[in-house]
Design an enzyme around this catalytic site. Structure first.
Site, short mmCIF file in Angstrom:
data_model
loop_
_atom_site.label_atom_id
_atom_site.label_comp_id
_atom_site.label_asym_id
_atom_site.label_seq_id
_atom_site.Cartn_x
_atom_site.Cartn_y
_atom_site.Cartn_z
N GLN A 139 0.93 -1.19 -0.11
CA GLN A 139 -0.03 -0.09 -0.04
C GLN A 139 0.97 1.06 -0.06
O GLN A 139 1.77 1.36 0.93
CB GLN A 139 -0.79 -0.16 1.39
CG GLN A 139 -2.08 1.20 1.41
CD GLN A 139 -2.83 0.94 2.61
OE1 GLN A 139 -3.25 -0.29 2.72
NE2 GLN A 139 -2.98 1.78 3.23
N SER A 142 0.26 6.60 2.69
CA SER A 142 1.00 7.71 3.65
C SER A 142 2.06 8.41 3.02
O SER A 142 2.70 7.94 2.42
CB SER A 142 1.26 7.12 5.12
OG SER A 142 0.22 6.57 5.75
N SER A 175 4.63 -1.51 4.09
CA SER A 175 5.11 -2.99 4.44
C SER A 175 5.15 -3.56 2.98
O SER A 175 4.15 -3.81 2.16
CB SER A 175 3.84 -3.70 5.18
OG SER A 175 3.66 -2.85 6.49
N GLU A 258 -13.13 -4.14 6.31
CA GLU A 258 -12.90 -4.50 7.68
C GLU A 258 -13.26 -6.11 7.79
O GLU A 258 -12.78 -6.88 8.24
CB GLU A 258 -13.94 -3.75 8.57
CG GLU A 258 -13.31 -4.03 10.03
CD GLU A 258 -14.47 -3.37 10.96
OE1 GLU A 258 -14.29 -3.56 11.88
OE2 GLU A 258 -15.18 -2.29 10.62
N GLU A 380 -6.07 8.74 18.82
CA GLU A 380 -6.64 9.95 18.84
C GLU A 380 -7.71 10.05 17.66
O GLU A 380 -8.65 10.72 17.63
CB GLU A 380 -5.52 11.15 18.67
CG GLU A 380 -4.77 11.35 19.84
CD GLU A 380 -3.96 10.07 20.16
OE1 GLU A 380 -3.49 9.73 19.35
OE2 GLU A 380 -3.67 10.13 21.40
#
Lengths: 411, 423
Positions: A139, A142, A175, A258, A380
């Protein structure tokens, strides 16, 4: 090439489990089956570690549709619901016949996203290979400047006159990127649009020139992550997944995967706290009433979390992911840290100094305990999601949500 | 027709005067409650209907403002409502076998009722009667005593309680010092006892010639003294009960009293956990509503992460508690799973509920600290509940054997390792 028998799919759950088990007994290589039945973990691990043998087995498994039971039959699946698929997966795990963890991105994220957004050509090219375990995926979402605020990503893709895209930028926390054949890539294609509206999604061939993954050493000392540099990478338009500038919607599909039926049905049973209790008995720490109370407390918390997982498994029969997943993720993160610290207290000296090559498991767990409170969305962010979507509190202000990407502040 | 079927048919409006006659023939023979066959968390329409009915009824007749009113006036309870619950909805007998005047429901049905009661802090004799005394009578396996007392509990004409602890707060046979002589007369003191001053029947654990047995003491018995205690949680009164050669009726096999106490305590633990889930849900809703409407610094306070995040943690605690409480309620009483579930729910929900009470006050700020606000009622209940059935720490100590067995399954050396824990 093995001739793969079709697997029967009885409507009854228990019969389905039996049918899969019986199929596995007929099709698993004899020594593999024997080692499983003898409970010989070491031999099973050795066979699974043999790349050729594993590849041959995953081919058989994929041919039967068992590696991707929720996928439609025409794309190499069995068309089962997530619940029924879990019954299949449970049997695969029981026989140590399941696909390895590193296939998670391909099976659980790439496959379903391609199923939803892919063209017929993309589905035909990628899904059968994914089902048979012939391709490893990573992936590429980010970036150094886009973590929790993923939509702020700045890796740039510019369409050339020939229709190809020229990509430059840097990704991080990837990863298996150094081993992967393909990557799920998000890029900025319209900097004049607000950040969520100028993103385009690609299926990147990781062998393309200019793609350069570099291992990133984690605080544990391991290096399963990478940062990936993309320098003048040319991607054909046929590798674009979904419409131009609508990559955020495509990414939501990926991020919301999920319940994929790739894990067994949740149960109340042995967990990480059980292992700690066993360790406490071995080290004598169990004799300390304060530690005993904390261990039982952690045990109670872990079991309560397992019960919550069962509950959400039963409730979400449709397989649609919900904000309740954030509740479990947050609880898991909290528990993970509790157990990470507690583990080191069961052998206080062993946790700070050890003989060569004998690093205790407690140290590994201690160093890895922060994984779940950060990876996949920090605690958070999970609290924001719960507060906003479960409790209906106001959305966190994002002053730049509607600002054109190129005019936003940087830092 | 089961009670639940009836509820399913009869939506709660104004109190109806429908009176059901329970079937007179005995259909089931079960140790404590009917077996729960459905898989965990497989809610049915009947469960939902039961919940709606009870919620609607309590909203009308026993909202939290009514619980406050009763607590402030020092009243025991709303006797008219108690009778109505029994006569017209049958909640007291919901989970009791039909042969004892009940409706043969499951503990799960009762847990749903308990959750709704916890939501509005409904107190009084319901919990000691239905969650403690009735299960103790059932667990005694004394058919004669059950046939005598349970139908009267089911029809609401008799209230009862279970008297076990004697001031130490610890539920342990070693702490039972009240004695019974050969003639069944009790001498000793029990406190605090839920509804101890007013309960019509006291089911008492006492040390007799054959060990600990259960005894039933009638409210007017000779040598029985009962005095009210000052209480932290005004919704459930507690008393001190003393016996001085008080005549009592031994129930169940002599010397088997502690096993019955343990079983009753497990049932009560699950029902109390369900009550706590209701109380926590009410607190989370109350606090979220406040955060969605209260403005400071020109914005809703629910937009501050300091507020959002504490509320999110409250939601996590609530959902984990709900899972633990209902997982336990779905197990069959008397099994190892049930005992384990009861302990887990008791430990987790008690602590979660207390923290939720604290957080509710915190997020309401000054208004939350006032007498007028309901937050302190929930905090008081949460703290009282923590001790009523033995502290969470005691419960965890009791779970140690189960935890070790689980660890041994994972790591067989645990079983062979000598585990000597100093007392």
């Amino acid at each position: 090439m093995t001739v793969t028998l079709p697997v029967e799919l009885p409507a009854d759950d228990a019969e389905l489990a039996d049918a899969v088990a019986s199929w596995l007994r007929q099709n698993l290589p004899a020594d593999w089956l024997a080692a499983v039945e003898a409970g010989d973990r070491a031999t099973v691990e050795r066979i699974r570690a043999d790349r050729d043998r594993a590849a041959a087995w995953f081919d058989v498994l994929g041919e039967a549709g068992l590696a991707t039971p929720t996928w439609p039959r025409e794309h190499g699946g069995l068309g089962l619901t997530a619940d029924r698929a879990s019954i299949v997966s449970e049997q695969l795990v029981r026989y140590s016949a399941e696909r390895p963890n590193q296939d998670f991105v391909g099976l659980a994220l790439a496959g379903p996203t391609i199923l939803e957004w892919g063209t017929d050509e993309q589905k035909a090219a990628r899904l059968p290979a994914l089902a048979r375990g012939r391709e490893l995926w990573c992936q590429l979402f980010s970036e150094p400047g886009a973590g929790s605020d993923l939509a702020a990503l700045s890796t740039r893709a510019v369409q050339q006159e020939d229709g190809n895209w020229l990509v430059n930028g840097q990704k991080v926390w990837n990863s298996y990127a150094h081993l992967a054949d393909f990557g799920l890539l998000m890029t900025r294609t319209d900097p004049a649009a607000p950040k969520h509206r100028g993103i385009t999604y690609f299926l990147l061939d990781m062998r393309t020139p200019g793609v350069e993954p570099r291992p990133l050493k984690q605080m544990t000392g391991d290096a399963e992550f990478n940062e990936t540099f993309l320098t003048d990478v040319v991607i054909p338009d046929s590798a674009r997944l979904g419409p131009v500038n609508q990559g955020w919607a495509v990414a939501i599909t990926t991020l919301m995967q999920e319940r994929n039926g790739l894990s067994g049905r949740p149960a109340v049973g042995p967990g990480a706290s059980d292992a700690l209790v066993a360790r406490a008995v071995a080290t004598g720490a169990w004799r300390d009433p304060l530690l005993r109370d904390r261990l039982v407390s952690a045990f109670v918390e872990e079991r309560s979390l397992q019960m919550t997982t069962i509950r959400s498994f039963v409730a979400a029969g449709s397989g649609a992911p919900t904000a309740e997943g954030s509740i479990r993720k947050l609880a898991h993160a909290t528990l993970s840290e509790k157990l990470g610290v507690l583990g080191t207290e069961l052998e206080p000296d062993g946790a700070i100094a050890w003989d060569a090559h004998e690093r205790p498991a407690a140290v590994e767990q201690f160093l890895a305990m922060k994984t779940y409170s950060i990876a996949g969305g920090t605690s958070e962010i999970q609290r924001n999601i719960i507060a906003e979507r479960v409790l209906g509190l106001p959305k966190d202000p994002d002053p730049e949500r509607h600002t054109p990407f190129q005019e936003r502040s940087r830092g | 027709m089961s009670r639940v079927d009836f509820l399913f048919m009869c939506r709660w409006g104004p109190l109806s005067d429908v009176r059901l006659t329970p079937p007179s023939h005995s259909l089931t023979l079960c140790p404590v409650y009917a077996e729960q066959r459905d898989p965990e968390f497989g809610w049915t329409g009947e469960h939902r209907q039961l919940r709606e009915t009870v919620r609607g009824l309590l909203a009308e007749r026993a909202p939290v403002s009514r619980s406050r009113e009763l607590a402030e006036s020092g009243a025991r309870h709303d006797a008219a409502l108690y009778s109505a619950l029994a006569e017209q909805v049958g909640l007291q007998g919901l989970a009791l076998p039909e042969r004892f005047g009940g409706y043969g429901g499951t503990l799960l049905d009762l847990a749903i009722v308990a959750e709704e009661m916890g939501r509005v802090l409904y107190g009084g004799p319901f919990f000691p009667t239905v969650a403690l005394a009735a299960p103790a009578l059932m667990a005694s396996a004394d058919e004669e005593a059950c046939a005598e007392y349970l139908p009267r509990i089911a029809d609401g004409s008799v209230t009862a309680t279970l008297a076990v602890v004697e001031g130490s707060g610890v539920w342990s046979p070693d702490d039972v010092l009240t004695v019974a002589d050969a003639g069944g007369r009790l001498t000793g003191a029990k406190f605090p006892v839920l509804d101890g001053v007013d309960a019509d029947l006291l089911v008492v654990a006492a040390r007799g010639p054959e060990g600990i047995s259960l005894y039933v003491v009638e409210g007017g018995a000779e040598g029985l003294q009962r005095s009210a205690l000052e209480i932290l949680d005004g919704t459930r009164r507690m008393g001190r009960v003393t016996f001085d050669a008080t005549p009592a009726r031994r129930i169940g096999a002599p010397g088997h009293g502690w096993a019955a106490v343990t079983q009753a305590r497990e049932v009560a633990s699950v029902l109390m956990a369900a009550e706590q889930v209701g109380a926590m849900a009410a607190c989370v809703e109350l606090t979220a509503e406040y955060a969605r409407t209260r403005r400071q610094f020109g914005r809703l306070i629910g937009s501050f992460q300091g507020v959002k995040h504490r509320l999110a943690d409250m939601a996590v605690r609530l959902e984990m508690s709900r899972s633990a409480a209902y997982w336990a309620a779905w197990q069959d009483p008397g099994t190892e799973e049930f005992a384990f579930g009861a302990g887990t729910a008791r430990s987790f929900c008690s602590e979660a509920c207390l923290q939720t009470g604290q957080d509710t006050i915190q997020l309401h700020g000054g208004i939350g600290f006032t007498w007028e606000h309901d937050a302190h009622l929930y905090l008081r209940r949460a703290r009282a509940d923590m001790t009523v059935l033995g502290t969470p720490a005691q419960v965890r100590a009791e779970l140690e054997t189960t935890v070790l067995a689980a660890a041994a399954e994972l790591e067989p050396t645990v079983a062979t390792h000598s585990i000597e824990v100093p007392a």
